[in-house]
Design a protein around this motif. Structure first.
Motif, PDB file in Angstrom:
ATOM      1  N   ALA A 109      48.980  30.939 -13.364  1.00 34.74           N
ATOM      2  CA  ALA A 109      49.067  31.137 -14.816  1.00 34.74           C
ATOM      3  C   ALA A 109      49.384  32.590 -15.150  1.00 34.74           C
ATOM      4  O   ALA A 109      50.267  32.875 -15.984  1.00 34.74           O
ATOM      5  N   LEU A 110      48.693  33.518 -14.519  1.00 33.35           N
ATOM      6  CA  LEU A 110      48.913  34.936 -14.797  1.00 33.35           C
ATOM      7  C   LEU A 110      50.331  35.362 -14.420  1.00 33.35           C
ATOM      8  O   LEU A 110      51.003  36.067 -15.194  1.00 33.35           O
ATOM      9  N   VAL A 111      50.787  34.961 -13.244  1.00 38.79           N
ATOM     10  CA  VAL A 111      52.127  35.359 -12.790  1.00 38.79           C
ATOM     11  C   VAL A 111      53.193  34.779 -13.715  1.00 38.79           C
ATOM     12  O   VAL A 111      54.149  35.470 -14.103  1.00 38.79           O
ATOM     13  N   CYS A 112      53.046  33.509 -14.084  1.00 37.18           N
ATOM     14  CA  CYS A 112      54.037  32.882 -14.968  1.00 37.18           C
ATOM     15  C   CYS A 112      54.056  33.542 -16.342  1.00 37.18           C
ATOM     16  O   CYS A 112      55.132  33.781 -16.918  1.00 37.18           O
ATOM     17  N   LEU A 113      52.877  33.848 -16.880  1.00 39.48           N
ATOM     18  CA  LEU A 113      52.816  34.490 -18.193  1.00 39.48           C
ATOM     19  C   LEU A 113      53.439  35.879 -18.160  1.00 39.48           C
ATOM     20  O   LEU A 113      54.123  36.290 -19.114  1.00 39.48           O
ATOM     21  N   SER A 114      53.229  36.612 -17.072  1.00 41.35           N
ATOM     22  CA  SER A 114      53.842  37.940 -16.949  1.00 41.35           C
ATOM     23  C   SER A 114      55.344  37.816 -16.758  1.00 41.35           C
ATOM     24  O   SER A 114      56.122  38.610 -17.305  1.00 41.35           O
ATOM     25  N   TRP A 115      55.769  36.828 -15.985  1.00 40.48           N
ATOM     26  CA  TRP A 115      57.206  36.611 -15.763  1.00 40.48           C
ATOM     27  C   TRP A 115      57.920  36.249 -17.060  1.00 40.48           C
ATOM     28  O   TRP A 115      59.060  36.651 -17.291  1.00 40.48           O
ATOM     29  N   LEU A 116      57.212  35.508 -17.943  1.00 40.21           N
ATOM     30  CA  LEU A 116      57.779  35.150 -19.241  1.00 40.21           C
ATOM     31  C   LEU A 116      57.719  36.301 -20.242  1.00 40.21           C
ATOM     32  O   LEU A 116      58.315  36.217 -21.315  1.00 40.21           O
TER      33      LEU A 116
END
Length: 218
Positions: A111-118
């Motif tokens: 979740a954290l990685v995806c939110l940062s990537w977005l």
């Protein structure tokens, strides 16, 4: 000699039936499929589904984000119940001890990685939270020969704050709710750092006590 078979006299002399050991092994193996472990497996399976939902249609569709939040919420709920069930009903297994923390870190990390990537969450926030989790895990192994560092109330509060904050970021919130989620995440980051430092302190104290005990025993 009474001539009465041992089985009729109370069963103390009964010979093991063929395949008894195999049956016992089968029961022990079946214990893997208890409700606590099944909930952990569900959480592991939810991870790739959650990522696909969060990143669907470019990652900014409110409907897909709501579905991703639902998957994340289910994962967080199973995290609460599987450990409680395992301890309450004596369902603790080696698989659960290994898979449960992996599932926890997998859903939160993805979740954290995806939110940062977005672009919804600064990378430094993701780095602080994931760095803390990895560091504490390695530290537990570092001092495991001297004892186990128990989960503290602060650690549990940190987990709750992280789950709430990340869940709010997964949803496509706007206006005051978007501002609120910023402050919830700020609280989560502070708790992450503070509890991490406290675990380090506990690890140092535990290791020193263990080394002192070893020297005294020599």
């Amino acid at each position: 000699m009474s001539g009465v078979p041992a089985s009729a006299a109370g069963g103390t002399g009964r010979r093991p039936t063929p395949g008894a050991k195999l049956g016992t092994a089968a029961v022990n193996q079946a214990s893997l499929w208890n409700i606590a472990n099944i909930l952990t497996m569900i959480r592991l399976v939810l991870v790739p589904g959650f990522v696909l939902l969060l990143l669907a249609d470019g990652g900014y569709d409110p409907v897909w984000r709501a579905l991703a939040w639902a998957a994340f919420a289910v994962a967080m709920i199973t995290d609460i119940f599987d450990g409680h069930l395992a301890r309450t009903y004596n369902l603790v297994t080696d698989f659960g001890k290994i898979a449960d923390p992996i599932a926890d870190k997998a859903i939160m990390g993805s979740a954290l990685v995806c939110l940062s990537w977005l672009g919804d969450l600064p990378w430094w926030v993701t780095g602080v939270i994931l760095g803390r989790e990895l560091g504490i895990t390695l530290m537990r192994f570092w001092v495991i020969r001297y004892g186990v560092i128990p989960a503290s109330r602060g650690g549990k509060l940190k987990t709750l704050a992280q789950g709430t904050a990340v869940g709010m970021y997964v949803l496509a919130l706007t206006g005051p709710l978007a501002t609120l989620r910023f402050w919830v995440m700020a609280v989560a980051v502070v708790l992450t750092v503070v509890t991490g430092l406290d675990y380090v302190r506990q690890a140092v104290v535990l290791r020193r006590a263990g080394l002192a005990a070893e020297r005294a025993a020599k």
